[in-house]
Write a protein that holds these residues in place. Structure first.
Motif, PDB file in Angstrom:
ATOM      1  N   GLY A 186       0.823  -1.343  -0.166  1.00 15.73           N
ATOM      2  CA  GLY A 186       0.054  -0.014   0.024  1.00 15.73           C
ATOM      3  C   GLY A 186       0.741   1.295   0.150  1.00 15.73           C
ATOM      4  N   ARG A 187       2.137   1.035  -0.250  1.00 14.52           N
ATOM      5  CA  ARG A 187       3.168   2.340  -0.296  1.00 14.52           C
ATOM      6  C   ARG A 187       3.200   2.908  -1.525  1.00 14.52           C
ATOM      7  NH1 ARG A 187       8.406   0.072   2.346  1.00 14.52           N
ATOM      8  NH2 ARG A 187       8.952   2.082   1.995  1.00 14.52           N
ATOM      9  N   ARG A 188       2.623   2.256  -2.667  1.00 12.01           N
ATOM     10  CA  ARG A 188       2.635   2.890  -3.999  1.00 12.01           C
ATOM     11  C   ARG A 188       1.550   2.384  -4.683  1.00 12.01           C
ATOM     12  NH1 ARG A 188       6.711   4.720  -1.894  1.00 12.01           N
ATOM     13  NH2 ARG A 188       8.608   5.393  -2.983  1.00 12.01           N
ATOM     14  N   ASP A 189       0.891   3.414  -5.726  1.00 14.68           N
ATOM     15  CA  ASP A 189      -0.256   3.058  -6.252  1.00 14.68           C
ATOM     16  C   ASP A 189       0.046   2.325  -7.598  1.00 14.68           C
ATOM     17  OD1 ASP A 189      -2.651   3.061  -7.707  1.00 14.68           O
ATOM     18  OD2 ASP A 189      -2.585   5.166  -8.203  1.00 14.68           O
ATOM     19  N   PRO A 190      -0.633   1.273  -7.616  1.00 12.41           N
ATOM     20  CA  PRO A 190      -0.235   0.196  -8.905  1.00 12.41           C
ATOM     21  C   PRO A 190      -0.668   1.187 -10.046  1.00 12.41           C
ATOM     22  CG  PRO A 190      -1.318  -0.903  -7.321  1.00 12.41           C
ATOM     23  CD  PRO A 190      -1.479   0.230  -6.915  1.00 12.41           C
ATOM     24  N   GLY A 191      -1.657   1.992 -10.188  1.00  7.08           N
ATOM     25  CA  GLY A 191      -1.935   2.598 -11.451  1.00  7.08           C
ATOM     26  C   GLY A 191      -0.862   3.567 -11.955  1.00  7.08           C
ATOM     27  N   ALA A 192       0.169   3.770 -11.087  1.00  5.62           N
ATOM     28  CA  ALA A 192       1.291   4.577 -11.483  1.00  5.62           C
ATOM     29  C   ALA A 192       2.221   3.853 -12.299  1.00  5.62           C
ATOM     30  CB  ALA A 192       1.709   5.306 -10.236  1.00  5.62           C
ATOM     31  N   PHE A 193       2.172   2.459 -12.586  1.00  5.39           N
ATOM     32  CA  PHE A 193       3.004   1.549 -12.964  1.00  5.39           C
ATOM     33  C   PHE A 193       2.645   1.009 -14.401  1.00  5.39           C
ATOM     34  CE2 PHE A 193       3.983   1.835  -8.522  1.00  5.39           C
ATOM     35  CZ  PHE A 193       5.660   1.755  -8.534  1.00  5.39           C
ATOM     36  N   GLY A 194       3.564   1.330 -15.239  1.00  4.73           N
ATOM     37  CA  GLY A 194       2.968   0.778 -16.728  1.00  4.73           C
ATOM     38  C   GLY A 194       3.765   1.556 -17.786  1.00  4.73           C
ATOM     39  N   ILE A 195       2.986   1.799 -18.810  1.00  7.14           N
ATOM     40  CA  ILE A 195       3.254   2.424 -20.024  1.00  7.14           C
ATOM     41  C   ILE A 195       2.025   2.611 -20.800  1.00  7.14           C
ATOM     42  CG2 ILE A 195       3.954   0.487 -21.528  1.00  7.14           C
ATOM     43  CD1 ILE A 195       6.560   2.395 -22.398  1.00  7.14           C
ATOM     44  N   LEU A 196       1.974   3.963 -21.741  1.00  5.25           N
ATOM     45  CA  LEU A 196       0.987   4.258 -22.264  1.00  5.25           C
ATOM     46  C   LEU A 196      -0.412   3.942 -21.856  1.00  5.25           C
ATOM     47  CD1 LEU A 196       2.261   2.449 -25.720  1.00  5.25           C
ATOM     48  CD2 LEU A 196       2.543   4.775 -25.067  1.00  5.25           C
ATOM     49  N   ASP A 197      -1.363   3.395 -22.275  1.00  8.62           N
ATOM     50  CA  ASP A 197      -2.393   3.165 -21.301  1.00  8.62           C
ATOM     51  C   ASP A 197      -2.667   1.854 -20.707  1.00  8.62           C
ATOM     52  OD1 ASP A 197      -2.612   1.435 -23.671  1.00  8.62           O
ATOM     53  OD2 ASP A 197      -4.770   2.009 -24.252  1.00  8.62           O
ATOM     54  N   MET A 198      -1.591   1.153 -20.492  1.00  9.32           N
ATOM     55  CA  MET A 198      -1.439  -0.196 -19.714  1.00  9.32           C
ATOM     56  C   MET A 198      -0.849   0.184 -18.093  1.00  9.32           C
ATOM     57  SD  MET A 198      -0.301  -2.335 -22.943  1.00  9.32           S
ATOM     58  CE  MET A 198       1.114  -1.321 -23.377  1.00  9.32           C
ATOM     59  N   HIS A 199      -1.646   0.148 -17.366  1.00 12.80           N
ATOM     60  CA  HIS A 199      -1.107   0.292 -15.815  1.00 12.80           C
ATOM     61  C   HIS A 199      -1.778  -0.682 -14.783  1.00 12.80           C
ATOM     62  CE1 HIS A 199      -0.536   4.181 -18.209  1.00 12.80           C
ATOM     63  NE2 HIS A 199       0.699   4.277 -17.319  1.00 12.80           N
ATOM     64  N   GLY A 200      -1.070  -0.951 -13.842  1.00 14.97           N
ATOM     65  CA  GLY A 200      -1.757  -1.730 -13.033  1.00 14.97           C
ATOM     66  C   GLY A 200      -0.696  -2.770 -12.394  1.00 14.97           C
ATOM     67  N   LEU A 201      -1.330  -3.761 -11.187  1.00 11.82           N
ATOM     68  CA  LEU A 201      -0.538  -4.885 -10.632  1.00 11.82           C
ATOM     69  C   LEU A 201      -0.512  -5.704 -11.664  1.00 11.82           C
ATOM     70  CD1 LEU A 201       0.204  -4.991  -7.807  1.00 11.82           C
ATOM     71  CD2 LEU A 201      -1.560  -6.484  -7.236  1.00 11.82           C
ATOM     72  N   TRP A 202      -1.125  -5.931 -12.555  1.00 10.42           N
ATOM     73  CA  TRP A 202      -0.957  -7.105 -13.736  1.00 10.42           C
ATOM     74  C   TRP A 202       0.145  -6.675 -14.710  1.00 10.42           C
ATOM     75  CZ3 TRP A 202      -0.919  -5.841 -18.950  1.00 10.42           C
ATOM     76  CH2 TRP A 202      -1.389  -4.637 -19.337  1.00 10.42           C
ATOM     77  N   PHE A 203       0.616  -5.443 -14.827  1.00 12.41           N
ATOM     78  CA  PHE A 203       1.576  -4.931 -15.613  1.00 12.41           C
ATOM     79  C   PHE A 203       2.827  -5.099 -14.796  1.00 12.41           C
ATOM     80  CE2 PHE A 203       4.385  -2.577 -17.722  1.00 12.41           C
ATOM     81  CZ  PHE A 203       4.079  -2.445 -19.173  1.00 12.41           C
ATOM     82  N   ILE A 204       2.871  -4.973 -13.651  1.00 14.69           N
ATOM     83  CA  ILE A 204       4.041  -5.126 -12.662  1.00 14.69           C
ATOM     84  C   ILE A 204       4.174  -6.708 -12.523  1.00 14.69           C
ATOM     85  CG2 ILE A 204       4.708  -4.968 -10.267  1.00 14.69           C
ATOM     86  CD1 ILE A 204       2.865  -2.627  -9.949  1.00 14.69           C
ATOM     87  N   ALA A 205       3.297  -7.472 -12.562  1.00 15.98           N
ATOM     88  CA  ALA A 205       3.367  -8.982 -12.656  1.00 15.98           C
ATOM     89  C   ALA A 205       4.352  -9.480 -13.732  1.00 15.98           C
ATOM     90  CB  ALA A 205       2.292  -9.465 -12.342  1.00 15.98           C
ATOM     91  N   GLY A 206       3.896  -8.934 -15.057  1.00 18.74           N
ATOM     92  CA  GLY A 206       4.457  -9.381 -16.227  1.00 18.74           C
ATOM     93  C   GLY A 206       5.770  -8.989 -16.203  1.00 18.74           C
ATOM     94  N   ASN A 207       6.141  -7.717 -15.599  1.00 18.79           N
ATOM     95  CA  ASN A 207       7.638  -7.482 -15.539  1.00 18.79           C
ATOM     96  C   ASN A 207       8.284  -8.367 -14.553  1.00 18.79           C
ATOM     97  OD1 ASN A 207       7.566  -5.676 -17.511  1.00 18.79           O
ATOM     98  ND2 ASN A 207       8.091  -3.750 -16.303  1.00 18.79           N
ATOM     99  N   LEU A 208       7.552  -8.562 -13.374  1.00 22.93           N
ATOM    100  CA  LEU A 208       8.386  -9.599 -12.327  1.00 22.93           C
ATOM    101  C   LEU A 208       8.736 -11.092 -13.061  1.00 22.93           C
ATOM    102  CD1 LEU A 208       6.479  -9.738  -8.976  1.00 22.93           C
ATOM    103  CD2 LEU A 208       8.936  -9.876  -9.458  1.00 22.93           C
ATOM    104  N   VAL A 209       7.912 -11.370 -13.946  1.00 20.77           N
ATOM    105  CA  VAL A 209       8.343 -12.763 -14.673  1.00 20.77           C
ATOM    106  C   VAL A 209       9.273 -12.366 -15.744  1.00 20.77           C
ATOM    107  CG1 VAL A 209       7.398 -14.204 -16.467  1.00 20.77           C
ATOM    108  CG2 VAL A 209       6.072 -13.729 -14.678  1.00 20.77           C
ATOM    109  N   ARG A 210       9.574 -11.175 -16.267  1.00 18.36           N
ATOM    110  CA  ARG A 210      10.568 -10.880 -17.337  1.00 18.36           C
ATOM    111  C   ARG A 210      11.899 -10.600 -16.434  1.00 18.36           C
ATOM    112  NH1 ARG A 210       6.089  -7.662 -19.033  1.00 18.36           N
ATOM    113  NH2 ARG A 210       5.171  -8.459 -20.880  1.00 18.36           N
ATOM    114  N   ASP A 211      11.655  -9.882 -15.395  1.00 19.23           N
ATOM    115  CA  ASP A 211      12.833  -9.738 -14.502  1.00 19.23           C
ATOM    116  C   ASP A 211      13.449 -11.081 -14.014  1.00 19.23           C
ATOM    117  OD1 ASP A 211      14.753  -7.772 -13.322  1.00 19.23           O
ATOM    118  OD2 ASP A 211      13.879  -8.321 -11.455  1.00 19.23           O
ATOM    119  N   ILE A 212      12.845 -11.843 -13.481  1.00 21.09           N
ATOM    120  CA  ILE A 212      13.263 -13.287 -13.253  1.00 21.09           C
ATOM    121  C   ILE A 212      13.931 -14.105 -14.341  1.00 21.09           C
ATOM    122  CG2 ILE A 212      12.718 -15.606 -12.236  1.00 21.09           C
ATOM    123  CD1 ILE A 212      12.487 -13.319 -10.105  1.00 21.09           C
TER     124      ILE A 212
END
Length: 294
Positions: A186-212
């Protein structure tokens, strides 16, 4: 510190038949970043350099492997890589291509380096944009340092960047695991993370897989989709991504877990992935430590 897996170019970072092109390059992370900047131009920032890209040029950003990038670079201009190309003659890519080529050059010089997928806070006020940077082992400081090899003088001015791109503060670039953990707490807003019109926790999750996968030397395109990635927050296995985040935040403390995830079908690169930009399924051939994806 176990840096062995990041000391030599492998898989996507392997220059292959073009390995000799790296001979004679200037030494060190900073000089190599300058070399990369003289070879590549960012697909979406090209207009800032007075360059308009046609569809054929934009297609270069779909190249995955360093060896193929070098194919195209030397086909257009056979001069040594240390010779900066004119801006309209540079290979087109995105942040991931700058990072991967930088990583490949560092590894060739025996400097442990790895690509990190996450979010940059320095492109748009109040937003964390989808981004990749290099993380290399600084022997003098005995720690990993973030280096944004994409940021040259033009981009420093364009984005108003005040810090040293050779030592990006950890609060200015959040690896995907840090972004996930901050949002889950709850320390950051997931809606602030992404690119273009794509934002949210689901986007962060995709980058998590890519980072691993990048930590396992499988640096995929930012728009490749496979495994546990989803397009809706409600479809995410939150506990699984919590686990990925802990590995992403402290990869060197979770080497065994990294190896296990490399065999997990939710993370492991399959024979084919969905290219979300081209809206099609593409075959992907990878080989790391003698083992191909099957």
């Amino acid at each position: 510190m176990n840096v062995d897996r990041y000391e030599k170019p492998v898989a996507m970072s392997d220059p292959g038949r073009h390995a000799a092109l790296f001979d004679g390059l200037p030494r060190g992370a900073g000089a190599l970043a300058t070399t990369v900047q003289g070879l590549l131009i960012h697909q979406h920032i090209a207009p800032a350099y007075g360059v308009t890209l046609g569809g054929d040029r934009q297609a270069q950003s779909q190249v995955r492997a360093v060896e193929t990038m070098l194919d195209e670079i030397v086909t257009r201009d056979a001069r040594p890589l240390a010779v900066a190309r004119a801006v309209n003659e540079r290979q087109v890519g995105v942040c991931r291509h700058f990072t991967l080529l930088h990583v490949a050059m560092l590894r060739t010089q025996g400097i442990p380096a790895r690509a990190r997928c996450g979010f940059g806070a320095y492109f748009e006020a109040g937003r964390y944009l989808d981004h990749w940077v290099t993380e290399y082992w600084n022997e003098d400081r005995q720690c990993w340092v973030l280096f944004d090899s994409q940021i040259d003088d033009r981009q420093r001015e364009l984005f108003g960047i005040g810090f040293d791109a050779a030592d990006v503060p950890r609060d200015q670039f959040l690896v995907a695991g840090d972004a996930w953990s901050l949002c889950r707490a709850g320390r950051r807003d997931p809606g602030a993370f992404g690119i273009l019109d794509m934002h949210g926790l689901w986007f962060i999750a995709g980058n998590l897989v890519r980072d691993i996968c990048a930590l396992n030397n499988r640096e995929m395109l930012p728009w490749d989709v496979w495994g546990a990635m989803r397009m809706q927050d409600s479809e995410l296995d939150l506990s699984f991504f919590d686990r990925l985040a802990s590995v992403s935040c402290e990869p060197d403390a979770h080497v065994d877990e990294l190896d296990a995830l490399d065999r997990d079908e939710r993370v492991r690169i399959p024979k084919a992935v969905f290219n979300a930009v081209l809206d099609c399924v593409q075959d992907v051939k990878l080989k790391v430590a003698g083992v191909a994806n099957v």
